[in-house]
Scaffold this motif. Structure first.
Motif, PDB file in Angstrom:
ATOM      1  N   LEU A   3       7.344  10.989   5.882  1.00  0.00           N
ATOM      2  CA  LEU A   3       6.664   9.943   4.097  1.00  0.00           C
ATOM      3  C   LEU A   3       7.329  11.125   3.514  1.00  0.00           C
ATOM      4  O   LEU A   3       8.090  10.509   2.540  1.00  0.00           O
ATOM      5  CB  LEU A   3       5.368  10.723   4.631  1.00  0.00           C
ATOM      6  CG  LEU A   3       4.443   9.365   4.670  1.00  0.00           C
ATOM      7  CD1 LEU A   3       2.730  10.113   4.910  1.00  0.00           C
ATOM      8  CD2 LEU A   3       4.207   8.118   4.069  1.00  0.00           C
ATOM      9  N   GLY A   4       7.695  12.608   3.144  1.00  0.00           N
ATOM     10  CA  GLY A   4       7.922  13.589   2.825  1.00  0.00           C
ATOM     11  C   GLY A   4       9.361  13.230   2.526  1.00  0.00           C
ATOM     12  O   GLY A   4       9.832  12.746   1.298  1.00  0.00           O
ATOM     13  N   ASP A   5      10.930  12.291   4.120  1.00  0.00           N
ATOM     14  CA  ASP A   5      11.736  11.968   3.172  1.00  0.00           C
ATOM     15  C   ASP A   5      11.804  11.021   2.519  1.00  0.00           C
ATOM     16  O   ASP A   5      13.248  10.300   2.056  1.00  0.00           O
ATOM     17  CB  ASP A   5      11.977  11.778   4.206  1.00  0.00           C
ATOM     18  CG  ASP A   5      12.386  12.935   5.535  1.00  0.00           C
ATOM     19  OD1 ASP A   5      12.061  13.997   5.260  1.00  0.00           O
ATOM     20  OD2 ASP A   5      12.938  12.970   6.444  1.00  0.00           O
ATOM     21  N   LEU A   6      10.491  10.015   2.040  1.00  0.00           N
ATOM     22  CA  LEU A   6      10.523   9.117   1.155  1.00  0.00           C
ATOM     23  C   LEU A   6      11.272   9.118  -0.108  1.00  0.00           C
ATOM     24  O   LEU A   6      10.748   7.741  -0.787  1.00  0.00           O
ATOM     25  CB  LEU A   6       9.646   7.582   1.503  1.00  0.00           C
ATOM     26  CG  LEU A   6       9.826   6.579   3.162  1.00  0.00           C
ATOM     27  CD1 LEU A   6       8.050   6.246   3.435  1.00  0.00           C
ATOM     28  CD2 LEU A   6      11.131   6.449   3.088  1.00  0.00           C
ATOM     29  N   GLY A   7      10.717  10.539  -0.511  1.00  0.00           N
ATOM     30  CA  GLY A   7      10.469  10.291  -1.999  1.00  0.00           C
ATOM     31  C   GLY A   7       9.307  10.083  -2.303  1.00  0.00           C
ATOM     32  O   GLY A   7       8.995  10.242  -4.059  1.00  0.00           O
ATOM     33  N   LYS A   8       8.593  10.215  -1.346  1.00  0.00           N
ATOM     34  CA  LYS A   8       6.966   9.838  -2.661  1.00  0.00           C
ATOM     35  C   LYS A   8       6.429  11.244  -3.280  1.00  0.00           C
ATOM     36  O   LYS A   8       6.975  12.319  -2.311  1.00  0.00           O
ATOM     37  CB  LYS A   8       6.065   8.709  -1.479  1.00  0.00           C
ATOM     38  CG  LYS A   8       6.467   7.725  -0.996  1.00  0.00           C
ATOM     39  CD  LYS A   8       5.566   7.194  -0.488  1.00  0.00           C
ATOM     40  CE  LYS A   8       6.196   5.686   0.100  1.00  0.00           C
ATOM     41  NZ  LYS A   8       6.499   4.785  -1.145  1.00  0.00           N
ATOM     42  N   GLY A  10       1.096  -1.239  -0.232  1.00  0.00           N
ATOM     43  CA  GLY A  10      -0.059  -0.016  -0.170  1.00  0.00           C
ATOM     44  C   GLY A  10       0.885   1.067  -0.028  1.00  0.00           C
ATOM     45  O   GLY A  10       1.786   1.737  -1.312  1.00  0.00           O
ATOM     46  N   ILE A  11       1.019   1.715   1.476  1.00  0.00           N
ATOM     47  CA  ILE A  11       1.558   3.331   1.150  1.00  0.00           C
ATOM     48  C   ILE A  11       3.277   2.860   0.999  1.00  0.00           C
ATOM     49  O   ILE A  11       3.939   3.756   0.566  1.00  0.00           O
ATOM     50  CB  ILE A  11       1.734   4.120   2.767  1.00  0.00           C
ATOM     51  CG1 ILE A  11       0.129   4.330   2.172  1.00  0.00           C
ATOM     52  CG2 ILE A  11       2.766   4.971   2.797  1.00  0.00           C
ATOM     53  CD1 ILE A  11      -0.251   4.996   4.037  1.00  0.00           C
ATOM     54  N   GLY A  12       3.372   1.870   1.719  1.00  0.00           N
ATOM     55  CA  GLY A  12       4.790   1.530   1.455  1.00  0.00           C
ATOM     56  C   GLY A  12       5.387   1.131  -0.137  1.00  0.00           C
ATOM     57  O   GLY A  12       6.809   1.651  -0.336  1.00  0.00           O
ATOM     58  N   ASP A  13       4.387   0.866  -0.790  1.00  0.00           N
ATOM     59  CA  ASP A  13       5.025   0.723  -2.804  1.00  0.00           C
ATOM     60  C   ASP A  13       4.067   2.231  -3.322  1.00  0.00           C
ATOM     61  O   ASP A  13       4.449   2.354  -4.825  1.00  0.00           O
ATOM     62  CB  ASP A  13       3.734  -0.895  -3.073  1.00  0.00           C
ATOM     63  CG  ASP A  13       4.356  -0.864  -4.761  1.00  0.00           C
ATOM     64  OD1 ASP A  13       5.619  -0.851  -5.302  1.00  0.00           O
ATOM     65  OD2 ASP A  13       3.247  -1.181  -5.221  1.00  0.00           O
ATOM     66  N   ALA A  14       3.615   2.494  -2.729  1.00  0.00           N
ATOM     67  CA  ALA A  14       2.680   4.358  -3.554  1.00  0.00           C
ATOM     68  C   ALA A  14       4.634   4.796  -4.271  1.00  0.00           C
ATOM     69  O   ALA A  14       4.815   5.181  -3.693  1.00  0.00           O
ATOM     70  CB  ALA A  14       2.012   4.908  -2.490  1.00  0.00           C
ATOM     71  N   ALA A  43       2.135  21.234   6.292  1.00  0.00           N
ATOM     72  CA  ALA A  43       1.713  21.431   5.019  1.00  0.00           C
ATOM     73  C   ALA A  43       2.605  21.897   4.378  1.00  0.00           C
ATOM     74  O   ALA A  43       3.653  22.110   3.536  1.00  0.00           O
ATOM     75  CB  ALA A  43       0.528  22.815   5.639  1.00  0.00           C
ATOM     76  N   ARG A  44       3.612  22.453   5.244  1.00  0.00           N
ATOM     77  CA  ARG A  44       5.260  22.714   4.821  1.00  0.00           C
ATOM     78  C   ARG A  44       5.804  21.222   4.457  1.00  0.00           C
ATOM     79  O   ARG A  44       7.012  21.580   3.763  1.00  0.00           O
ATOM     80  CB  ARG A  44       6.275  23.345   5.807  1.00  0.00           C
ATOM     81  CG  ARG A  44       4.924  24.229   6.387  1.00  0.00           C
ATOM     82  CD  ARG A  44       6.550  25.684   7.485  1.00  0.00           C
ATOM     83  NE  ARG A  44       5.468  27.331   7.282  1.00  0.00           N
ATOM     84  CZ  ARG A  44       4.782  27.488   6.067  1.00  0.00           C
ATOM     85  NH1 ARG A  44       5.296  28.017   5.372  1.00  0.00           N
ATOM     86  NH2 ARG A  44       4.377  29.075   6.521  1.00  0.00           N
ATOM     87  N   ALA A  45       5.651  20.203   4.174  1.00  0.00           N
ATOM     88  CA  ALA A  45       6.370  18.771   3.717  1.00  0.00           C
ATOM     89  C   ALA A  45       5.612  18.805   2.686  1.00  0.00           C
ATOM     90  O   ALA A  45       6.252  17.367   2.355  1.00  0.00           O
ATOM     91  CB  ALA A  45       6.383  17.961   5.704  1.00  0.00           C
ATOM     92  N   ALA A  46       4.784  19.636   2.666  1.00  0.00           N
ATOM     93  CA  ALA A  46       3.678  18.884   1.511  1.00  0.00           C
ATOM     94  C   ALA A  46       4.568  19.080  -0.171  1.00  0.00           C
ATOM     95  O   ALA A  46       4.929  20.039  -0.233  1.00  0.00           O
ATOM     96  CB  ALA A  46       2.110  18.771   1.543  1.00  0.00           C
ATOM     97  N   ASP A  47       4.528  18.165  -1.219  1.00  0.00           N
ATOM     98  CA  ASP A  47       4.891  18.563  -2.504  1.00  0.00           C
ATOM     99  C   ASP A  47       3.402  19.533  -2.672  1.00  0.00           C
ATOM    100  O   ASP A  47       3.601  20.092  -3.327  1.00  0.00           O
ATOM    101  CB  ASP A  47       4.801  17.531  -3.315  1.00  0.00           C
ATOM    102  CG  ASP A  47       5.904  16.288  -2.877  1.00  0.00           C
ATOM    103  OD1 ASP A  47       7.709  16.642  -3.163  1.00  0.00           O
ATOM    104  OD2 ASP A  47       6.495  15.268  -2.128  1.00  0.00           O
ATOM    105  N   VAL A  48       2.646  19.329  -2.535  1.00  0.00           N
ATOM    106  CA  VAL A  48       1.107  19.522  -2.977  1.00  0.00           C
ATOM    107  C   VAL A  48       0.323  20.286  -1.581  1.00  0.00           C
ATOM    108  O   VAL A  48      -0.479  19.182  -0.898  1.00  0.00           O
ATOM    109  CB  VAL A  48       0.462  18.851  -3.697  1.00  0.00           C
ATOM    110  CG1 VAL A  48      -0.891  19.695  -4.159  1.00  0.00           C
ATOM    111  CG2 VAL A  48       0.867  18.700  -5.088  1.00  0.00           C
TER     112      VAL A  48
END
Lengths: 257, 257
Positions: free
Chosen positions: A173-178, A153-157, A192-197
């Motif tokens: 999660l942000g540090d994982l490159g997703k 799931g999230i592990g593979d997303a 909010a600050r960690a998000a790409d969007v």
């Protein structure tokens, strides 16, 4: 749409607010909304009040970018916690259908009982498969319970939507490159600050908003989707939202006074 | 002072926030904090965050005016609801002692069980007499359950402190011609706007703040107290608080930029 569970017409000026309150109360009764979830709900209400309880143009642009990311993804996953399940269960199922995304339950205060109740609640609202119960994957940098995800799931997303996420989890999660899409009414929050969007909007408006954009973009080619993604600026979106909260005015600076 | 119930040193940067959270959780366990109380707590957290989690100079002035009003009163009463009882039980007892005020329990969601539990909680924190259980008086303009007060308590008071009060109740109390002191972190709320003395501050800072001023003014003559009351401007206090929240800056305009 008008919620069949409450006897308030959609035209009522406080419809959205009353619907939200009704669903949160029902979430407590169903054992899926926690104490921390109720406090978080209150924080959201205050920020939404200051935003004028509306979707800012900058938030609508973020919702369109989120839809483009989800449509471009090889494996998009929608993460669901107790408040998300209580507030927008059917809306999450609709978004998953519109973007071919998996739904995974992820709780900050994880107990098997709450996991099961939330999965059941999502199934009652039309979800065919709900991930998160296997918990055979880990997010690095978090303590054991907080780190649990499904490996498939999230592990593979490659793209993850995390509405109302805790700051530590959002950063890890942000540090994982997703690609990370966050829905959070506080534009100054770490999530909010960690998000790409970062989508600074009420989850009750934001999730249907993303779905609407996804349906609108269903036949768009990759080039169109990639240009929507490329044109989105996370920093600008946060600045617009913070200005709207702080100044209470139009975030586009449309008020000349 | 450091709370003996939690193992966090007062010097911890998040001491006040952790103490607040601890007391609210304990309030739920004790059956005195309601679901609505948890949501209200979250709303307060968001506004306090935007205020910078500090007592503004304008709020300190309001706390001094509140102390002067309570000391000048013939019959001051401190109204206590579930969140106030959970957050500042000992502090309310200290303020009552410093101003010779009565303590009266008043709940928006009134049940006999919660009334008794809150009264017990206050007695455990040193209250000798707790009013509100007789409920032989009524505030005009409210529905039956919301209107209940003690005839020899709030019914007879000339000055009432209502921390974290509902807007309808605050307006109805204001219409009675009593001097109304409200503690509310939202300066735009109806409660704050209905008050003679609106204190825009966290109740966990505001109640000890009023007590400190009351002790400082214990030997002041009526003329001094009356001039403190006369010099306080409710509109200015609300404007300063709203400016601090909206602009995130110093409410005295000390920042020249």
């Amino acid at each position: 749409m008008t919620d069949p569970d409450i006897e308030i017409p959609e035209s009522h000026p406080r419809y959205e607010s009353l619907l939200t309150r009704h669903r949160i109360e029902a979430g407590v009764d169903a054992g899926i909304t926690s104490r921390q979830g109720l406090i978080a709900q209150g924080r959201g209400e205050a920020f939404d009040y200051l935003l004028g309880e509306r979707t800012l143009p900058a938030a609508d642009a973020a919702e369109r970018a989120a839809a483009a990311h989800l449509l471009l993804a090889d494996h998009p996953v929608l993460s669901v916690n107790g408040n998300v399940a209580a507030l927008v269960p059917g809306e999450v199922v609709d978004l998953a259908a519109a973007t071919s995304a998996d739904i995974e339950v992820n709780l900050f205060n994880r107990t098997d009982e709450r996991m099961e109740r939330i999965a059941d609640h999502l199934r009652e609202h039309g979800a065919s498969e709900v991930k998160g119960l296997t918990a055979d994957g880990r997010i690095p940098g978090l303590d054991h319970e907080r780190a649990k995800v499904d490996a498939d799931g999230i592990g593979d997303a490659d793209v993850v939507l995390v509405p109302l996420e805790d700051g530590d989890r959002a950063e890890a999660l942000g540090d994982l490159g997703k690609v990370e899409i966050v829905i959070d009414l506080n534009p100054m929050s770490r999530s909010a600050r960690a998000a790409d969007v970062p989508i600074v909007d009420n989850v009750i408006r934001a999730v249907p908003g993303i779905t609407e954009h996804a349906r609108d973009l269903a036949d768009a080619d990759r080039e169109t989707l990639e240009s929507i993604v490329a044109e989105f600026d996370a920093g600008e979106a946060l600045t617009a939202a913070e200005r709207a909260i702080r100044e209470g005015g139009d975030e586009d600076g449309g008020d000349a006074t």
